[in-house]
Design a protein around this motif. Structure first.
Motif, PDB file in Angstrom:
ATOM      1  N   ASP A 117      -7.646  13.911  -0.467  1.00 37.04           N
ATOM      2  CA  ASP A 117      -8.294  14.104   0.826  1.00 37.04           C
ATOM      3  C   ASP A 117      -9.397  15.165   0.712  1.00 37.04           C
ATOM      4  O   ASP A 117      -9.313  16.070  -0.116  1.00 37.04           O
ATOM      5  CB  ASP A 117      -7.223  14.541   1.841  1.00 37.04           C
ATOM      6  CG  ASP A 117      -7.804  14.835   3.204  1.00 37.04           C
ATOM      7  OD1 ASP A 117      -7.877  13.902   4.011  1.00 37.04           O
ATOM      8  OD2 ASP A 117      -8.170  16.008   3.458  1.00 37.04           O
ATOM      9  N   TRP A 125       1.239  -1.616  -6.749  1.00 38.02           N
ATOM     10  CA  TRP A 125       1.531  -0.323  -6.136  1.00 38.02           C
ATOM     11  C   TRP A 125       3.043  -0.153  -6.142  1.00 38.02           C
ATOM     12  O   TRP A 125       3.768  -0.911  -5.490  1.00 38.02           O
ATOM     13  CB  TRP A 125       0.987  -0.268  -4.717  1.00 38.02           C
ATOM     14  CG  TRP A 125      -0.509  -0.226  -4.653  1.00 38.02           C
ATOM     15  CD1 TRP A 125      -1.298   0.885  -4.602  1.00 38.02           C
ATOM     16  CD2 TRP A 125      -1.412  -1.342  -4.661  1.00 38.02           C
ATOM     17  NE1 TRP A 125      -2.638   0.539  -4.573  1.00 38.02           N
ATOM     18  CE2 TRP A 125      -2.734  -0.835  -4.611  1.00 38.02           C
ATOM     19  CE3 TRP A 125      -1.246  -2.734  -4.719  1.00 38.02           C
ATOM     20  CZ2 TRP A 125      -3.859  -1.649  -4.603  1.00 38.02           C
ATOM     21  CZ3 TRP A 125      -2.356  -3.555  -4.716  1.00 38.02           C
ATOM     22  CH2 TRP A 125      -3.644  -3.007  -4.657  1.00 38.02           C
ATOM     23  N   ARG A 145      -2.144  15.277   2.240  1.00 38.04           N
ATOM     24  CA  ARG A 145      -2.559  14.732   3.540  1.00 38.04           C
ATOM     25  C   ARG A 145      -2.266  13.221   3.645  1.00 38.04           C
ATOM     26  O   ARG A 145      -2.923  12.508   4.398  1.00 38.04           O
ATOM     27  CB  ARG A 145      -4.044  14.975   3.801  1.00 38.04           C
ATOM     28  CG  ARG A 145      -4.457  16.426   3.882  1.00 38.04           C
ATOM     29  CD  ARG A 145      -4.387  16.960   5.290  1.00 38.04           C
ATOM     30  NE  ARG A 145      -5.131  18.195   5.451  1.00 38.04           N
ATOM     31  CZ  ARG A 145      -4.656  19.418   5.258  1.00 38.04           C
ATOM     32  NH1 ARG A 145      -3.403  19.586   4.862  1.00 38.04           N
ATOM     33  NH2 ARG A 145      -5.409  20.490   5.454  1.00 38.04           N
ATOM     34  N   GLU A 146      -1.291  12.760   2.832  1.00 38.56           N
ATOM     35  CA  GLU A 146      -0.882  11.345   2.819  1.00 38.56           C
ATOM     36  C   GLU A 146      -2.061  10.404   2.523  1.00 38.56           C
ATOM     37  O   GLU A 146      -2.140   9.287   3.025  1.00 38.56           O
ATOM     38  CB  GLU A 146      -0.189  10.967   4.130  1.00 38.56           C
ATOM     39  CG  GLU A 146       1.065  11.803   4.391  1.00 38.56           C
ATOM     40  CD  GLU A 146       1.972  11.239   5.461  1.00 38.56           C
ATOM     41  OE1 GLU A 146       1.507  10.402   6.258  1.00 38.56           O
ATOM     42  OE2 GLU A 146       3.165  11.631   5.487  1.00 38.56           O
ATOM     43  N   THR A 147      -2.973  10.894   1.653  1.00 42.55           N
ATOM     44  CA  THR A 147      -4.183  10.134   1.319  1.00 42.55           C
ATOM     45  C   THR A 147      -4.219   9.828  -0.177  1.00 42.55           C
ATOM     46  O   THR A 147      -4.488  10.718  -0.991  1.00 42.55           O
ATOM     47  CB  THR A 147      -5.443  10.936   1.706  1.00 42.55           C
ATOM     48  OG1 THR A 147      -5.360  11.284   3.092  1.00 42.55           O
ATOM     49  CG2 THR A 147      -6.703  10.125   1.442  1.00 42.55           C
ATOM     50  N   PRO A 148      -3.938   8.574  -0.577  1.00 46.50           N
ATOM     51  CA  PRO A 148      -4.011   8.215  -2.003  1.00 46.50           C
ATOM     52  C   PRO A 148      -5.462   8.186  -2.495  1.00 46.50           C
ATOM     53  O   PRO A 148      -6.400   8.189  -1.690  1.00 46.50           O
ATOM     54  CB  PRO A 148      -3.410   6.796  -2.039  1.00 46.50           C
ATOM     55  CG  PRO A 148      -2.721   6.619  -0.725  1.00 46.50           C
ATOM     56  CD  PRO A 148      -3.463   7.469   0.249  1.00 46.50           C
ATOM     57  N   GLU A 170      -0.058   3.976   1.589  1.00 50.94           N
ATOM     58  CA  GLU A 170      -0.190   4.598   2.913  1.00 50.94           C
ATOM     59  C   GLU A 170       0.958   4.220   3.838  1.00 50.94           C
ATOM     60  O   GLU A 170       1.425   5.032   4.631  1.00 50.94           O
ATOM     61  CB  GLU A 170      -1.519   4.203   3.577  1.00 50.94           C
ATOM     62  CG  GLU A 170      -2.748   4.821   2.942  1.00 50.94           C
ATOM     63  CD  GLU A 170      -3.392   3.911   1.917  1.00 50.94           C
ATOM     64  OE1 GLU A 170      -4.595   4.042   1.704  1.00 50.94           O
ATOM     65  OE2 GLU A 170      -2.687   3.070   1.318  1.00 50.94           O
ATOM     66  N   THR A 171       1.425   2.970   3.732  1.00 51.32           N
ATOM     67  CA  THR A 171       2.471   2.502   4.648  1.00 51.32           C
ATOM     68  C   THR A 171       3.867   2.605   4.058  1.00 51.32           C
ATOM     69  O   THR A 171       4.851   2.411   4.768  1.00 51.32           O
ATOM     70  CB  THR A 171       2.210   1.037   5.049  1.00 51.32           C
ATOM     71  OG1 THR A 171       2.122   0.240   3.858  1.00 51.32           O
ATOM     72  CG2 THR A 171       0.917   0.895   5.840  1.00 51.32           C
ATOM     73  N   SER A 209       0.845  -1.202   0.000  1.00 48.14           N
ATOM     74  CA  SER A 209       0.000   0.000   0.000  1.00 48.14           C
ATOM     75  C   SER A 209       0.874   1.242   0.000  1.00 48.14           C
ATOM     76  O   SER A 209       1.991   1.225   0.508  1.00 48.14           O
ATOM     77  CB  SER A 209      -0.923   0.009   1.222  1.00 48.14           C
ATOM     78  OG  SER A 209      -0.242   0.476   2.366  1.00 48.14           O
ATOM     79  N   PRO A 215       3.633   7.472   1.397  1.00 50.09           N
ATOM     80  CA  PRO A 215       2.449   8.350   1.434  1.00 50.09           C
ATOM     81  C   PRO A 215       2.755   9.813   1.166  1.00 50.09           C
ATOM     82  O   PRO A 215       1.847  10.604   0.911  1.00 50.09           O
ATOM     83  CB  PRO A 215       1.944   8.171   2.872  1.00 50.09           C
ATOM     84  CG  PRO A 215       3.180   7.875   3.661  1.00 50.09           C
ATOM     85  CD  PRO A 215       4.048   7.044   2.745  1.00 50.09           C
ATOM     86  N   GLN A 216       4.049  10.194   1.188  1.00 53.77           N
ATOM     87  CA  GLN A 216       4.420  11.612   1.121  1.00 53.77           C
ATOM     88  C   GLN A 216       4.111  12.274  -0.217  1.00 53.77           C
ATOM     89  O   GLN A 216       4.159  13.501  -0.329  1.00 53.77           O
ATOM     90  CB  GLN A 216       5.913  11.782   1.451  1.00 53.77           C
ATOM     91  CG  GLN A 216       6.862  11.130   0.464  1.00 53.77           C
ATOM     92  CD  GLN A 216       7.231   9.707   0.841  1.00 53.77           C
ATOM     93  OE1 GLN A 216       6.482   9.025   1.537  1.00 53.77           O
ATOM     94  NE2 GLN A 216       8.394   9.249   0.399  1.00 53.77           N
ATOM     95  N   ASN A 272      -9.009   6.718  -3.822  1.00 50.17           N
ATOM     96  CA  ASN A 272      -9.740   5.559  -3.297  1.00 50.17           C
ATOM     97  C   ASN A 272      -9.778   4.414  -4.311  1.00 50.17           C
ATOM     98  O   ASN A 272      -9.131   4.465  -5.359  1.00 50.17           O
ATOM     99  CB  ASN A 272     -11.149   5.973  -2.860  1.00 50.17           C
ATOM    100  CG  ASN A 272     -12.037   6.321  -4.057  1.00 50.17           C
ATOM    101  OD1 ASN A 272     -11.559   6.473  -5.193  1.00 50.17           O
ATOM    102  ND2 ASN A 272     -13.322   6.455  -3.820  1.00 50.17           N
TER     103      ASN A 272
END
Length: 277
Positions: free
Chosen positions: A271, A51, A36-39, A27-28, A25, A31-32, A41
Motif C-alpha cells: 500500500d 492464489w 493495509r490488506e493490500t496485495p 483481498e477476499t 483473490s 488479506p490479513q 499489484n
C-alpha cells in the motif's frame, strides 16, 4: 494486544471462509498477511497463476502467489513473528492445485497417493514434487517464507510446503541470504509492532528436474514495519541466485528493479502508505 488481534483474525478467517486453499483473490480470502490488506499489484502475475491461502490444520498462516507453469512461487507474504523452536522435516504439497475437490489443507504426497488415490504424475502436473529436488548440485530447497520467522511449530510446519520453495544457490541459502533472514531482520525490526514481509523469486532461464522446475535468476524480499500510528518504515533486498551476496535497497529501488526484471508493468508491493524512500 495487536498480535492477539492479528492471530484472532487469522484463525477466524480460516474457519469462516471454509479454509479454501486455492482462491480467486487474496483481498477476499486472506488479506490479513498484507499491509493495509493490500496485495502486490498485477506487475508480478505470471501467465498461469494460483492464489494460495496457505492453510495447515484448518488455519491460515501465509499467502503465496504460485506459478503453475514454472512450478515455483512468485512470492509468499507473511507477518514476521520469529521465535525459537525445532525445524520441521516433513515436506508437503498443495492438493487444490490438482483440483478443487481435493483437500483444502496442505498434505504429504504419501497421504494423497494412499488415501485419495492420486497418482504422482497428477500431483506433478501443476506443482513441484519431492523428486524434482533430488540429486541437485550446488542448489537446495530455498524457503521464500522461512520457518525461522515464525514462533510455533504449526506455523513453521506450514512453511514446509513445496509451493513455498525454489531451487536456491546453496552458498547463498546458507550464507548471505541466511544472514539477512536471521540477523538483519532482527536488527531492522527493532521497535516494530507489526512487520509485513513479501519474499519473491524472479523466473530465470534455467531449470531443474528435466525442465520441470524453474531456477530463479534473483531472490528478493521487502518489509513494511508499523512502529506506531505516525511512523512506518520499509526496506528491501535482492540477490542474484548464483552469488553469495545480498544488496540492501529502499522499497522504491526494489520495485523499480522488479519492474525491469519481470517486464509486466510497474510493480507495487505494498500500500502507498509504506514509504518508498
Amino acid at each position: 494486544m495487536l498480535w492477539l488481534l492479528l492471530l484472532l483474525q487469522v484463525v477466524v478467517s480460516c474457519l469462516w471462509l471454509g479454509h479454501s486453499e486455492v482462491v480467486n483473490s487474496f483481498e477476499t480470502s486472506c488479506p490479513q498477511f498484507f499491509f493495509r490488506e493490500t496485495p502486490p499489484n498485477e506487475g508480478l502475475e505470471p501467465q498461469n497463476p494460483a492464489w494460495i491461502c496457505q492453510c495447515f490444520k484448518n488455519q491460515y498462516y501465509f499467502a503465496t502467489l504460485y506459478d503453475r507453469k514454472m512450478r515455483i512461487p512468485v512470492y509468499s507474504a507473511y507477518i514476521y513473528q520469529p521465535g525459537p523452536g525445532k525445524r520441521p522435516k516433513t515436506w508437503l504439497v498443495e492438493p487444490q492445485l490438482i483440483g478443487p475437490t481435493y483437500p483444502k489443507t496442505m498434505e504429504k504426497e504419501w497421504t494423497l497417493l494412499n488415501h485419495y488415490n492420486v497418482s504422482l504424475e497428477k500431483i506433478s502436473q501443476s506443482q513441484a514434487i519431492l523428486h524434482d529436488y533430488k540429486n541437485l548440485t550446488g542448489l537446495n530447497r530455498g524457503h521464500l517464507n522461512p520457518n525461522g520467522h515464525h514462533d510455533d511449530y504449526s506455523s513453521r510446519m506450514a512453511t514446509f510446503t513445496l509451493t513455498n520453495i525454489v531451487p536456491q544457490d546453496e552458498e547463498l541459502n546458507g550464507g548471505a541470504w541466511n544472514n539477512y533472514e536471521q540477523q538483519t531482520m532482527i536488527r531492522r525490526t527493532q521497535g516494530c509492532k507489526a512487520t509485513y514481509v513479501i519474499v519473491g523469486a524472479v523466473p530465470g532461464n534455467n531449470y531443474i528436474a528435466k525442465g520441470r522446475v524453474n531456477k530463479p535468476s534473483h531472490l528478493w524480499s521487502a518489509a513494511c514495519c508499523v512502529v506506531d500510528n505516525n511512523y512506518i518504515k520499509a526496506w528491501a533486498v535482492i540477490a542474484e541466485n548464483d552469488k553469495n551476496q545480498v544488496e540492501l535497497l529502499t522499497l522504491g529501488e526494489l520495485e523499480d528493479m522488479l519492474t525491469e526484471l519481470y517486464g509486466r508493468g510497474q510493480v507495487s508491493l505494498f500500500d502507498s502508505d509504506c514509504p518508498r524512500e
